[in-house]
Design an enzyme around this catalytic site. Structure first.
Site, PDB file in Angstrom:
ATOM      1  N   HIS A  60       0.835  -1.204   0.000  1.00 56.62           N
ATOM      2  CA  HIS A  60       0.000   0.000   0.000  1.00 56.62           C
ATOM      3  C   HIS A  60       0.874   1.260   0.000  1.00 56.62           C
ATOM      4  CE1 HIS A  60      -3.743   2.269   1.123  1.00 56.62           C
ATOM      5  NE2 HIS A  60      -2.817   3.117   1.583  1.00 56.62           N
ATOM      6  N   GLU A  61       1.829   1.325   0.922  1.00 58.18           N
ATOM      7  CA  GLU A  61       2.662   2.526   1.024  1.00 58.18           C
ATOM      8  C   GLU A  61       3.577   2.680  -0.186  1.00 58.18           C
ATOM      9  OE1 GLU A  61       2.052   4.761   3.124  1.00 58.18           O
ATOM     10  OE2 GLU A  61       0.655   3.561   4.301  1.00 58.18           O
TER      11      GLU A  61
END
Length: 611
Positions: free
Chosen positions: A425-426
């Site tokens: 996600h990051e």
């Protein structure tokens, strides 16, 4: 005219004195005359005088009996005795001894029986009311209508313009007021007058109160400081009385400065609450303030400073010329201003020689002066916790992360599956930002949980302050925010709750593009939502939503959805072309938990950028 000359008030006053003196003299003369002619005697003597026939006339009272003598005895013409019951007098007369009756006075006892209960009741009532007044912040019971403005002079404020940085334009405006207070003749030689009131407007924490204290410190005149909320109390009329008292105090110490902080608590537009739900006490206080502002002249050396972050709700009568003549904007500082503010605050700390405040200022876009002061303090605390001798750039970075993302949650242990999802996600955010042109560089990526709900975070470092954004730039910003959700769907084929904050920001940006910025030509260049408050970052929902018809609202919703979904599809495509880079970066992030700018640059050197 009737031909009569009216008496001089002084003559009437002297005549009254003479009348009182004559009446007093006559009263004293009567008392003296009675003492010379009346003789008190025991009742037995009075009976003896009756028996001897020396009494010509008897007057019987309730407790006394008075006899007028036929012949004066030693200058006395009247004798007075206290009455005794006839039966008792007859018995006592047999023993041939003097006897009399003493009337015991019960005046003091009767008086105390009334006064003491009343005094106890009043004392308890006074104590209770006084405690209530103190709890309400009214001070002493007899000082309800007194102003509680704190009077400062130069040595007490301890603030000068040297302590204020980053707001050069506002400081220049107020320096003129200080010079006018110091040299009124020089500034008034061409007929100019000093502004009656100066209103400081700007977001919270930008230094409005600090500027007011600096004005007092520079001018060296009495400085009356009070908050707008202190005027409005539970007793009707107290606020207006305090306004009068405040201006009376200031006039007595002119030249002086009155500073009212949070003016919106007092100066809210009258009738803003509608036909019901008004606040009569606040409106009375505001009316009194308007009267006082009209009542003093700028030549008297009295200047009113006020601060607010809600200028849009102030009463128009308060803002007209002749009351608040000058409005000074104290906005968030730009990069150069942030550097100046940081230089002021780092005077009190031990800074490492290699710390570049330019880099710190670049990481703090949008920070106010108060937030920068807090940043320096947090950096000093970070250096103290690691037992360092000086504050380094790493301490500033840690402080920024703590302010923006929250405190590290070291006890929040994620299972391996969750850590993997958070890592992808990051890195989805980071790779999307690096692949798109014109986006801010990625400064740091971490999967260490922080704050209330952040399981990871990506920090971008703006290269410059921006005041305008095009539609293309807003769309790229939406793509960066959707990068995390797109990476999850691309790699795992499902969606998680980790993108909840990203989706809220994306929706706000897309809706503003449609309803406020007029960036969808199909809907026309029309603003469908009211302007949000200038200095308070309130969400759009607080403004009541779009006041449009159902069909237009449906078109707005479709346009917002179209912007978001188009940006999401482009992000999926962009990450798909950089799948290998995404995989490598996510594995490295899982291993190291945190990647700095240099590591990210090395891992993404093969990145295929968007055109």
């Amino acid at each position: 005219m009737n031909g009569k000359t009216p008496l001089n008030p002084q003559t009437r006053w002297n005549l009254g004195y003479w009348i009182v003196a004559i009446l007093l003299f006559m009263t004293l003369q009567n008392i003296w005359q009675a003492s010379r002619t009346v003789e008190p005697v025991p009742y037995s003597e009075f009976e003896k005088a009756l028996a001897e026939g020396r009494v010509a006339e008897v007057v019987v009272g309730e407790t006394t009996i008075t006899g007028k003598l036929k012949n004066p005895d030693r200058g006395k013409t009247t004798i007075v005795a206290t009455r005794v019951e006839p039966d008792l007098a007859a018995r006592l007369q047999q023993f041939n001894v003097p006897y009399s009756r003493v009337i015991e006075s019960t005046f003091l006892r009767d008086l105390l029986s009334w006064v003491v209960p009343a005094a106890v009741f009043f004392g308890l009532w006074f104590f209770v009311v006084r405690k209530m007044a103190e709890k309400q912040g009214l001070g002493g019971f007899m000082s309800i209508g007194k102003s509680r403005a704190k009077v400062y002079v130069e040595r007490n404020t301890g603030v000068t313009f040297a302590d204020v940085a980053g707001v050069d334009e506002a400081k220049a405006e107020l320096q003129e007021v200080v010079e006018f207070l110091k040299n009124p003749r020089e500034y008034g030689r061409l007929g100019a007058r000093m502004p009656k009131g100066v209103l400081l407007v700007g977001p919270p924490g930008t230094g409005k109160t600090l500027l007011a204290k600096a004005v007092a410190g520079e001018a060296g005149v009495p400085f009356f400081s009070i908050s707008g909320s202190e005027f409005v109390e539970m007793f009707v009329g107290v606020g207006a009385a305090r306004v009068r008292d405040l201006f009376e105090q200031a006039r007595g110490k002119a030249p002086a400065i009155i500073f009212i902080d949070e003016l919106d608590a007092l100066g809210r537009a009258r009738g803003a609450a509608g036909p019901i739900g008004g606040h009569d006490e606040r409106e009375q206080t505001l009316n009194q303030l308007l009267v006082e502002l009209d009542g003093f002249e700028s030549s008297s050396g009295l200047v009113l400073l006020a601060a607010t972050n809600r200028p849009e709700i102030l009463d128009p009568a308060l803002l007209r010329a002749g009351r608040f003549d000058r409005q000074v904007l104290v906005d968030r500082p730009d990069k150069a201003g942030r550097v100046q503010i940081l230089k002021v605050h780092v005077r009190k700390v031990k800074l490492a020689p290699d710390v570049d405040l330019e880099q710190v200022a670049a990481l703090t876009t949008g920070f106010s002066g108060a937030e920068l002061a807090n940043l320096v303090n947090e950096a000093a605390l970070a250096a103290t916790r690691r037992r360092g001798e000086q504050i380094t750039l790493a301490d500033f970075t840690q402080a920024i992360e703590r302010i923006i993302a929250g405190l590290e949650k070291k006890n929040r242990v994620l299972n391996p599956r969750e850590r993997e999802i958070v890592a992808y996600h990051e890195m989805g955010h980071a790779i999307t930002a690096l692949a798109l042109p014109g986006t801010d560089p990625v400064h740091k990526v971490s999967i260490i949980p922080r704050g209330i709900g952040a399981l990871g975070y990506t920090i971008q470092r703006p290269t410059e302050d921006r005041f305008l954004m095009t539609r293309e730039e807003l769309e790229r910003k939406i793509m960066v925010l959707l990068g995390g959700r797109a990476a999850e769907k691309l790699v795992f084929g499902h969606l998680s709750t980790g993108a909840v904050d990203d989706l809220a920001k994306v929706t706000d940006i897309a809706r503003d593009m449609v309803t406020r910025f007029g960036m969808v030509e199909e809907l026309g260049y029309i603003a469908y939502e009211a302007q949000r408050p200038r200095f308070l970052e309130l969400p759009a929902l607080s403004q009541g939503g779009c006041q449009v018809g159902a069909e237009t609202q449906q078109r707005i919703d479709n346009a917002v959805r179209g912007i978001v979904m188009k940006a999401f599809d482009r992000t999926i495509e962009l990450l798909g072309r950089n799948r290998n880079v995404l995989e490598n970066c996510a594995r490295e992030l899982l291993a190291r938990e945190t990647l700095d700018e240099a590591a990210i640059r090395e891992l993404t050197k093969d990145l295929r950028r968007a055109s």
